[in-house]
Design a protein around this motif. Structure first.
Motif, PDB file in Angstrom:
ATOM      1  N   SER A  28     -24.125 -13.534 -43.392  1.00 47.26           N
ATOM      2  CA  SER A  28     -22.639 -14.849 -42.788  1.00 47.26           C
ATOM      3  C   SER A  28     -23.929 -15.837 -42.734  1.00 47.26           C
ATOM      4  O   SER A  28     -22.889 -16.213 -42.675  1.00 47.26           O
ATOM      5  N   TYR A  49     -13.628 -14.064 -42.975  1.00 46.91           N
ATOM      6  CA  TYR A  49     -14.770 -12.847 -42.666  1.00 46.91           C
ATOM      7  C   TYR A  49     -14.524 -11.844 -41.328  1.00 46.91           C
ATOM      8  O   TYR A  49     -14.842 -12.785 -40.451  1.00 46.91           O
ATOM      9  N   VAL A 105     -17.586 -10.801 -38.450  1.00 42.95           N
ATOM     10  CA  VAL A 105     -18.707 -11.990 -38.007  1.00 42.95           C
ATOM     11  C   VAL A 105     -17.822 -12.796 -36.280  1.00 42.95           C
ATOM     12  O   VAL A 105     -16.184 -13.232 -36.366  1.00 42.95           O
ATOM     13  N   PRO A 115     -21.190  -9.952 -44.994  1.00 41.40           N
ATOM     14  CA  PRO A 115     -21.545 -11.271 -43.537  1.00 41.40           C
ATOM     15  C   PRO A 115     -20.384  -9.773 -42.563  1.00 41.40           C
ATOM     16  O   PRO A 115     -19.619  -9.237 -42.722  1.00 41.40           O
TER      17      PRO A 115
END
Length: 336
Positions: free
Chosen positions: A294, A133, A136, A103
């Protein structure tokens, strides 16, 4: 035979996939106006796309009358093929875009205001997601405009209610609870039977797009309310909960919005044996990136979180499976 094949190939070269996409919306919705609204374009743009497509195909695809649109035999065939083609194109784009990638990049999320997810996403889901993550970045929008949910820049669109964009699918079903504050009940009296609600102030969540009368009668399987008009009506679910907490009436909310309040004694759940219509959340992926890591990671985390917060609506096995998916990370995958 060769001439026929050559002619077909030349038409493929000339085919504008956007015209085909617009036609599939008209064919599915049986409406130029509805297709234009869903796609966020003008009705005249829809008409021009259909004219170009019919000219290219050399046949009429739609029979237009003053108020309705009907598909011809050729139109029905193209509708079935077109829906399948658009689906495969979207899957291919999403799959290729996510090959071998963790992601990363920008993730655009758009949520219908009447889904009641503002608080849960911002306070529960996003902190977990961003911590997990770190590559992202998030663009988050809450909207009351249906057209914003269909923008091609949106990766994940969440909506509620009976009408959803074409291509959307059921995401999760949330039970609803009928609640009031202890102070309100002490002042106005207990709610022991459904008929008792006629004597109480109702805080309604406005549901005009569902074409239902406001109040609780649109939520209860048995239409036992004599007066469906509420004392208070709002389109803000969190606001409705705040009004109930302040002792201003009886409210019906998704479980994830009122469960904690009930556990803390700030709200009392009323008539738990009465069956209320659940809240169905639908998801769609306008950007066609449903297979992007993602996108999948966010959708799985949100789903597991909602199932956990609304555990009475699912089995322990379902909640456990959703939690496992999140811990392991994303898996591969008519009127005119």
């Amino acid at each position: 035979m060769q001439d026929i094949e050559t002619g077909a190939e030349s038409k493929v070269d000339l085919l504008d996939l956007n015209d085909l996409r617009i036609f599939t919306y008209v064919a599915v919705l049986y409406s130029f106006s509805a297709a234009a609204e869903e796609l966020g374009i003008s009705k005249s743009s829809v008409s021009r796309s259909i004219v170009r497509l019919e000219a290219l195909m050399g046949t009429q695809l739609l029979n237009r009358t003053t108020r309705k649109v009907k598909l011809t035999r050729a139109g029905n065939v193209l509708k079935d093929r077109g829906v399948e083609i658009m689906k495969r194109i979207g899957e291919t784009i999403g799959y290729v875009g996510g090959l071998g990638l963790a992601p990363h990049g920008q993730l655009t999320i758009c949520v219908a205001a009447d889904a009641g997810l503002e608080e849960h996403i911002q306070q529960v889901v996003l902190p977990r997601f961003l911590e997990r993550y770190d590559k992202v970045s998030i663009v988050l929008r809450f909207t009351a405009q249906k057209s914003e949910l269909r923008a091609e820049s949106v990766d994940v669109a969440l909506s509620s209610g009976p009408t959803h964009p074409p291509g959307s699918s059921r995401f999760v079903t949330m039970s609803r609870w009928l609640c009031a504050s202890p102070a309100y009940l002490d002042h106005r009296g207990a709610v022991m039977t459904p008929e008792d609600l006629d004597k109480h102030d109702i805080i309604a969540i406005d549901d005009r797009e569902a074409h239902m009368a406001p109040g609780l009668s649109n939520l209860l399987v048995l239409d036992f309310l004599k007066d469906p008009h509420p004392r208070l009506n709002t389109n803000d679910m969190a606001g409705a909960r705040s009004l109930a907490l302040r002792g201003l009436g009886v409210v019906c909310l998704p479980e994830h919005l009122c469960k904690t309040g009930v556990q803390k004694g700030e709200l009392v759940r009323l008539l738990p044996d009465v069956v209320l219509r659940p809240l169905d959340l639908q998801v769609s992926y306008p950007s066609k990136r449903s297979a992007a890591p993602s996108v999948k990671a966010f959708a799985e985390l949100l789903k597991a979180s909602l199932l956990s917060a609304s555990s009475s609506t699912v089995s322990e096995g379902q909640a456990l499976q959703a939690s496992i998916e999140v811990r392991n990370g994303p898996s591969g995958e008519v009127e005119n």
